[in-house]
Design a protein around this motif. Sequence first.
Motif, PDB file in Angstrom:
ATOM      1  N   GLU A   1      -5.564   4.213  -0.838  1.00  0.00           N
ATOM      2  CA  GLU A   1      -5.602   5.158   0.280  1.00  0.00           C
ATOM      3  C   GLU A   1      -5.998   6.574  -0.145  1.00  0.00           C
ATOM      4  OE1 GLU A   1      -2.462   1.994   1.087  1.00  0.00           O
ATOM      5  OE2 GLU A   1      -2.930   3.351  -0.570  1.00  0.00           O
TER       6      GLU A   1
ATOM      7  N   ASP B   1       0.313   3.812   2.333  1.00  0.00           N
ATOM      8  CA  ASP B   1       0.163   4.469   3.632  1.00  0.00           C
ATOM      9  C   ASP B   1       1.564   4.686   4.200  1.00  0.00           C
ATOM     10  OD1 ASP B   1      -0.312   5.319   6.184  1.00  0.00           O
ATOM     11  OD2 ASP B   1      -1.690   3.707   6.706  1.00  0.00           O
TER      12      ASP B   1
ATOM     13  N   LEU C   1      -5.481  -4.770  -0.682  1.00  0.00           N
ATOM     14  CA  LEU C   1      -5.714  -3.632   0.214  1.00  0.00           C
ATOM     15  C   LEU C   1      -6.728  -2.666  -0.384  1.00  0.00           C
ATOM     16  CD1 LEU C   1      -2.118  -2.713   1.443  1.00  0.00           C
ATOM     17  CD2 LEU C   1      -3.924  -3.792   2.785  1.00  0.00           C
TER      18      LEU C   1
ATOM     19  N   ARG D   1     -10.337  -3.800  -0.126  1.00  0.00           N
ATOM     20  CA  ARG D   1     -10.890  -3.576   1.217  1.00  0.00           C
ATOM     21  C   ARG D   1     -11.179  -2.100   1.448  1.00  0.00           C
ATOM     22  NH1 ARG D   1      -7.082  -7.684   2.542  1.00  0.00           N
ATOM     23  NH2 ARG D   1      -5.538  -6.208   3.350  1.00  0.00           N
ATOM     24  N   ALA D   2     -10.302  -1.236   0.949  1.00  0.00           N
ATOM     25  CA  ALA D   2     -10.485   0.197   1.167  1.00  0.00           C
ATOM     26  C   ALA D   2     -11.692   0.747   0.424  1.00  0.00           C
ATOM     27  CB  ALA D   2      -9.214   0.953   0.737  1.00  0.00           C
TER      28      ALA D   2
ATOM     29  N   GLY E   1       0.798  -1.215   0.000  1.00  0.00           N
ATOM     30  CA  GLY E   1       0.000   0.000   0.000  1.00  0.00           C
ATOM     31  C   GLY E   1       0.833   1.268   0.000  1.00  0.00           C
TER      32      GLY E   1
ATOM     33  N   ARG F   1      -9.719   6.684  -1.132  1.00  0.00           N
ATOM     34  CA  ARG F   1     -10.575   6.636   0.068  1.00  0.00           C
ATOM     35  C   ARG F   1     -10.586   7.981   0.778  1.00  0.00           C
ATOM     36  NH1 ARG F   1      -8.796   2.199   4.195  1.00  0.00           N
ATOM     37  NH2 ARG F   1      -6.970   3.564   4.226  1.00  0.00           N
ATOM     38  N   TRP F   2      -9.420   8.603   0.944  1.00  0.00           N
ATOM     39  CA  TRP F   2      -9.357   9.916   1.602  1.00  0.00           C
ATOM     40  C   TRP F   2     -10.187  10.930   0.824  1.00  0.00           C
ATOM     41  CZ3 TRP F   2      -8.286  14.916   0.568  1.00  0.00           C
ATOM     42  CH2 TRP F   2      -8.041  15.762   1.647  1.00  0.00           C
TER      43      TRP F   2
END
Length: 259
Positions: free
Chosen positions: A60, A20, A88, A91-92, A18, A63-64
Amino acid sequence: MADFDTLLAEGASVPVEGWDFAWFAGRATEERPPWGYAGRLADRYRTAAAALDVQTGGGEVVRWALRRAGTVPGVLAATESWAPNAALARRALAPYGGTVALVADEDPLPFADDTFDLVSSRHPVVTDWAQIARVLRPGGTYLAQHVGVGTAHEVTEALLGPTPVAQGRHPAAAAAAARAAGLLVTDLREATLRLEFFDVAAVVVFLRKVIWIVPGFTVAAHRERLRALHERIEAEGPFVAHTTRYLIECSKPHRDAIG
């Protein structure tokens, strides 16, 4: 400060799936570009009916941006080339109805022509402008933040010695390629940003995540160069490098505007 071997072991053990980068808090810092890419993406999501994020990592940023937007496009899709990241991302994005296709970076996008009114990408490895133009609807937008020329070259040379700067990531070249694919470039801007590493473990994790900075990097193969970098940080303080980023935004002309 922890000793060299302890820092190497720590850097080698950190998961790197990912995008992150929370682990780096207190270990490394990177200056942010002034244009606020994720916020711009959130703005686009507020009006997009069908959106695709290319090479999404772990999803990520998408999603943000969706959380910031407070709304979700009717169709939300993404691609990712590395299976652990794709898992990942699924799921996000699942809570938002998003789908993630596992697609090699160089392969065609697995979507029909004229499918999306927004295509986005943050730090794509490669950019297939013809594919982007194909899947965009007329009037649609490509919004992306790309990695520019010479990013973290100081890190490359610390591990490999004097190395020519790769020249394939100039904003002007990207703009020319976009135009050649039939897109109109509506925004193009570049920034050089400061990158600091406070210990050698942070360098190791960075190179394991961002694999093109030192191709073929392993702790074992680069141990002595890492030791020299560790000693330099202990003697002089944070190791400073620089990144370049550019924002590019393009639109696909309406058919009655072509020709």
